[in-house]
Design an enzyme around this catalytic site. Structure first.
Site, PDB file in Angstrom:
ATOM      1  N   LYS A  20       0.852  -1.210   0.000  1.00 40.40           N
ATOM      2  CA  LYS A  20       0.000   0.000   0.000  1.00 40.40           C
ATOM      3  C   LYS A  20       0.878   1.247   0.000  1.00 40.40           C
ATOM      4  CE  LYS A  20      -2.575   1.024   3.833  1.00 40.40           C
ATOM      5  NZ  LYS A  20      -2.410   2.375   4.408  1.00 40.40           N
ATOM      6  N   ASP A  47      -7.974   2.678  -0.572  1.00 40.91           N
ATOM      7  CA  ASP A  47      -7.073   3.804  -0.313  1.00 40.91           C
ATOM      8  C   ASP A  47      -6.222   4.175  -1.514  1.00 40.91           C
ATOM      9  OD1 ASP A  47      -8.099   3.718   2.207  1.00 40.91           O
ATOM     10  OD2 ASP A  47      -6.166   3.628   3.243  1.00 40.91           O
ATOM     11  N   ASN A  89     -10.786   7.643   4.667  1.00 36.07           N
ATOM     12  CA  ASN A  89      -9.979   7.590   5.895  1.00 36.07           C
ATOM     13  C   ASN A  89      -8.567   7.124   5.556  1.00 36.07           C
ATOM     14  OD1 ASN A  89      -9.208   7.702   8.541  1.00 36.07           O
ATOM     15  ND2 ASN A  89     -10.353   5.886   9.185  1.00 36.07           N
ATOM     16  N   SER A 165       3.263  11.320  13.332  1.00 39.13           N
ATOM     17  CA  SER A 165       3.217  10.663  12.027  1.00 39.13           C
ATOM     18  C   SER A 165       4.463  10.979  11.217  1.00 39.13           C
ATOM     19  CB  SER A 165       1.982  11.126  11.251  1.00 39.13           C
ATOM     20  OG  SER A 165       1.968  10.555   9.969  1.00 39.13           O
ATOM     21  N   SER A 193       7.652   5.717  13.100  1.00 35.67           N
ATOM     22  CA  SER A 193       7.430   4.977  11.840  1.00 35.67           C
ATOM     23  C   SER A 193       8.536   5.214  10.811  1.00 35.67           C
ATOM     24  CB  SER A 193       6.070   5.373  11.240  1.00 35.67           C
ATOM     25  OG  SER A 193       5.028   5.230  12.175  1.00 35.67           O
ATOM     26  N   ASP A 308       1.680  -0.508  12.323  1.00 30.52           N
ATOM     27  CA  ASP A 308       0.523  -1.226  11.764  1.00 30.52           C
ATOM     28  C   ASP A 308       0.486  -2.688  12.206  1.00 30.52           C
ATOM     29  OD1 ASP A 308       0.043   1.174  10.595  1.00 30.52           O
ATOM     30  OD2 ASP A 308       0.510   0.542   8.545  1.00 30.52           O
ATOM     31  N   GLU A 336      -6.731   4.550  11.912  1.00 28.55           N
ATOM     32  CA  GLU A 336      -8.114   4.403  11.455  1.00 28.55           C
ATOM     33  C   GLU A 336      -9.069   4.372  12.643  1.00 28.55           C
ATOM     34  OE1 GLU A 336      -5.487   3.306  10.125  1.00 28.55           O
ATOM     35  OE2 GLU A 336      -5.763   2.499   8.106  1.00 28.55           O
ATOM     36  N   ARG A 339      -6.225   2.504  17.994  1.00 27.35           N
ATOM     37  CA  ARG A 339      -5.916   1.059  17.973  1.00 27.35           C
ATOM     38  C   ARG A 339      -5.481   0.513  19.319  1.00 27.35           C
ATOM     39  NH1 ARG A 339      -2.979   0.785  12.129  1.00 27.35           N
ATOM     40  NH2 ARG A 339      -4.913   0.701  10.918  1.00 27.35           N
ATOM     41  N   HIS A 379      -9.571  -1.916   9.109  1.00 29.34           N
ATOM     42  CA  HIS A 379      -9.155  -3.151   8.424  1.00 29.34           C
ATOM     43  C   HIS A 379      -8.195  -4.000   9.249  1.00 29.34           C
ATOM     44  CE1 HIS A 379      -5.490  -0.812   6.614  1.00 29.34           C
ATOM     45  NE2 HIS A 379      -6.005  -0.133   7.605  1.00 29.34           N
ATOM     46  N   ARG A 380      -7.274  -3.340   9.954  1.00 26.05           N
ATOM     47  CA  ARG A 380      -6.259  -4.118  10.677  1.00 26.05           C
ATOM     48  C   ARG A 380      -6.853  -4.829  11.898  1.00 26.05           C
ATOM     49  NH1 ARG A 380      -2.271  -3.655   7.416  1.00 26.05           N
ATOM     50  NH2 ARG A 380      -1.811  -1.632   6.462  1.00 26.05           N
ATOM     51  N   LYS A 405     -10.128  -1.483   2.557  1.00 22.89           N
ATOM     52  CA  LYS A 405      -9.235  -0.325   2.634  1.00 22.89           C
ATOM     53  C   LYS A 405      -7.837  -0.652   2.102  1.00 22.89           C
ATOM     54  CE  LYS A 405      -7.990   3.338   5.888  1.00 22.89           C
ATOM     55  NZ  LYS A 405      -6.567   3.577   5.791  1.00 22.89           N
TER      56      LYS A 405
HETATM   57  O1  LIG Z   1       3.605   6.596   4.938  1.00 21.32           O
HETATM   58  C1  LIG Z   1       2.962   5.538   4.949  1.00 21.32           C
HETATM   59  O2  LIG Z   1       2.742   4.866   3.908  1.00 21.32           O
HETATM   60  C2  LIG Z   1       2.441   5.044   6.243  1.00 21.32           C
HETATM   61  C3  LIG Z   1       2.993   5.478   7.426  1.00 21.32           C
HETATM   62  C4  LIG Z   1       2.555   4.993   8.751  1.00 21.32           C
HETATM   63  O3  LIG Z   1       1.828   6.038   9.381  1.00 21.32           O
HETATM   64  P1  LIG Z   1       2.469   7.058  10.482  1.00 21.32           P
HETATM   65  O4  LIG Z   1       3.729   7.580   9.945  1.00 21.32           O
HETATM   66  O5  LIG Z   1       1.380   8.078  10.597  1.00 21.32           O
HETATM   67  O6  LIG Z   1       2.682   6.246  11.741  1.00 21.32           O
HETATM   68  C5  LIG Z   1       1.660   3.759   8.653  1.00 21.32           C
HETATM   69  O7  LIG Z   1       0.990   3.566   9.869  1.00 21.32           O
HETATM   70  C6  LIG Z   1       0.648   3.883   7.528  1.00 21.32           C
HETATM   71  O8  LIG Z   1      -0.124   2.728   7.424  1.00 21.32           O
HETATM   72  C7  LIG Z   1       1.341   4.059   6.202  1.00 21.32           C
HETATM   73  C1  LIG Z   2      -2.607   3.575   9.323  1.00 25.70           C
HETATM   74  C2  LIG Z   2      -2.891   3.037   8.150  1.00 25.70           C
HETATM   75  O1  LIG Z   2      -3.124   3.712   7.009  1.00 25.70           O
HETATM   76  P1  LIG Z   2      -3.387   5.273   6.740  1.00 25.70           P
HETATM   77  O2  LIG Z   2      -2.555   6.066   7.714  1.00 25.70           O
HETATM   78  O3  LIG Z   2      -2.948   5.478   5.328  1.00 25.70           O
HETATM   79  O4  LIG Z   2      -4.857   5.525   6.912  1.00 25.70           O
HETATM   80  C3  LIG Z   2      -2.892   1.560   7.996  1.00 25.70           C
HETATM   81  O5  LIG Z   2      -2.984   1.077   6.854  1.00 25.70           O
HETATM   82  O6  LIG Z   2      -2.805   0.835   9.000  1.00 25.70           O
END
Ligand SMILES: O=C(O)C1=C[C@@H](OP(=O)(O)O)[C@@H](O)[C@H](O)C1
Ligand SMILES: C=C(OP(=O)(O)O)C(=O)O
Length: 420
Positions: A20, A47, A89, A165, A193, A308, A336, A339, A379-380, A405
């Site tokens: 993704k 998404d 979302n 983030s 992350s 995630d 989402e 969690r 989804h998770r 998603k």
């Molecule tokens: O940049 C990305 O593709 C993502 C970054 C992460 O989010 P955060 O950086 O907000 O933790 C992850 O949780 C999300 O599913 C995808």
């Molecule tokens: C946090 C997630 O995605 P996003 O931030 O793109 O909504 C996810 O896929 O677990």
């Protein structure tokens, strides 16, 4: 509501769809490139299709064929779009597009679901403001919907707070090469992350963009660069592999997920190593990673880089001996769903002792019992608790369609665990 019926899984080989995170980034880079790009094996989920539709609204020409997507890029300048751009979302779509939209010629409104209205974006808006871009939240301070004016992105030096983030940094990195003066980005907090930042830098490099970096603290991106159009293949999604490895861990079976390797920048591939520490046997081969379940013991693990995979690990921990401590995951509250709370609530319904505080989660393994699992439009949550149903009778998953998603075929692929 679907019920997952317990069954042994033996030895299985599974293929998961394209990443993704890489799909979002590759589509955005292709739309910014000068010329025609081909994106192979993309993830087609709610998404990533929202990102694709948004890029089309921003002026990219898209031809979605069966196995690949052809995108005619705009050479770093998006066209005006008067209609609000709806991103449901999808946090990745919202944050990354809020950055690159500033490269356009219009004034853009990015909007989403009610939950999106609670997902933070203020630190990114602050950084854009610091660059002279009058980006703003339209309803609640620091959250979508947002308005991003184009025509003001000349670049400069900027600090970004990435304590909630990493996507804010990825957004700045994706827009920086197309600014006139380039950008020097200093990370003031975090980033959480971190592997997602590496994925962004990896995509920039593949599209011929120069970036100099000092770890995760400073990034220098020269301006006036052009994303190089070309032929790009999206690798399989390591996050989705986690549910199948978790199925092996819980059932004592053996699952190989093809095409996934530790050479990837996807941090979630590291979940296999966590399962190894818990007592699973893990084999890394050229054609994929195999996890074979064993006697599971609790671990203490920092999951800041694998947010995630926290619900996945928490459900597996419910079957391990001892108390698993998952640390440095405060950013899970802004996903989402919240969690940390959601995972605790549902584990408790199964009779498992689970406690969350501001930035950690403790799960004490036991004898989980069946329950109706709420999925919080997340989804998770659905995919994680499906694992429990493989060994516990009476696990029912509410709103199973929420997997759309990120993994529309999840339940069909899940059935392959039974067939083998
Ligand atoms: O940049 C990305 O593709 C993502 C970054 C992460 O989010 P955060 O950086 O907000 O933790 C992850 O949780 C999300 O599913 C995808
Ligand atoms: C946090 C997630 O995605 P996003 O931030 O793109 O909504 C996810 O896929 O677990």
């Amino acid at each position: 509501m679907i019920e997952i019926k317990p069954h042994p899984i033996g030895r299985c080989r599974i293929r998961v769809p394209g990443s993704k995170s890489y799909t979002h980034r590759t589509l955005i880079a292709a739309a910014l490139a000068d010329g025609t790009s081909t994106v192979r094996d993309p993830l087609r989920s709610q998404d990533t299709l929202l990102t694709l539709a948004a890029l089309e609204k921003l002026g990219a020409t898209v031809d979605d064929r069966e196995s690949h997507i052809v995108i005619q890029g705009l050479g770093g300048r998006f066209k005006p779009c008067a209609d609000p751009i709806y991103l449901a979302n999808s946090g990745t779509s919202m944050r990354l597009l809020a950055g690159v939209a500033a490269l356009g010629e219009g004034v853009y409104t990015l909007t989403g679901t009610p939950r999106m209205y609670h997902r933070p974006i203020g630190h990114l808006l602050d950084a854009l403001n610091g660059l002279g871009i009058a980006a703003r939240a339209l309803e609640t301070a620091g959250c979508p919907p947002v308005e991003i004016p184009g025509g003001q992105a000349s670049g400069g030096s900027v600090a970004i707070n990435c304590s909630v983030s990493s996507q804010f940094l990825s957004a700045l990195l994706l827009m920086a090469p197309c600014t006139r003066d380039g950008m020097t980005i200093t990370v003031s907090h975090g980033p959480v992350s971190r592997p997602y930042v590496d994925m962004t830098v990896d995509i920039l490099a593949r599209f011929g963009i120069q970036v100099r970096r000092d770890g995760y603290t400073r990034f220098d991106v020269p301006g006036g660069q052009t994303y190089r159009a070309g032929d790009y293949t999206v690798e399989p999604d390591a996050s989705q592999a986690g549910y199948f490895w978790g199925a092996a861990a819980i059932t004592g079976g053996s699952v190989t997920v093809g095409g996934v390797s530790t050479a990837s920048s996807q941090g979630d591939v590291g979940l296999a190593q966590v399962f190894e520490r818990m007592g699973c046997h893990v084999v890394h081969a050229a054609d994929g990673i195999t996890v074979t379940g064993g006697h599971l013991r609790a671990v203490t693990v920092d999951m800041a880089d694998m947010p995630d995979m926290v619900p996945t690990l928490a459900v597996v921990a419910a079957f391990a001996e001892g108390t698993t401590v998952i640390e440095n995951v405060s950013h899970l509250k802004a996903k989402e769903s919240d969690r940390l709370t959601a995972t605790c609530n549902e584990l408790k319904k199964m009779g498992i002792d689970a406690v969350a505080d501001a930035d950690s989660l403790r799960v004490t393994g036991g004898r989980p019992r069946g329950a109706e699992i709420d999925t919080y439009d997340d989804h998770r949550m659905a995919m994680s608790f499906a694992m429990a149903g493989l060994v516990v009778p009476g696990v029912k998953i509410a709103d199973p369609g929420c997997v759309e998603k990120s993994f529309p075929d999840f339940w069909q692929v899940w059935e392959q665990l039974r067939a083998e």
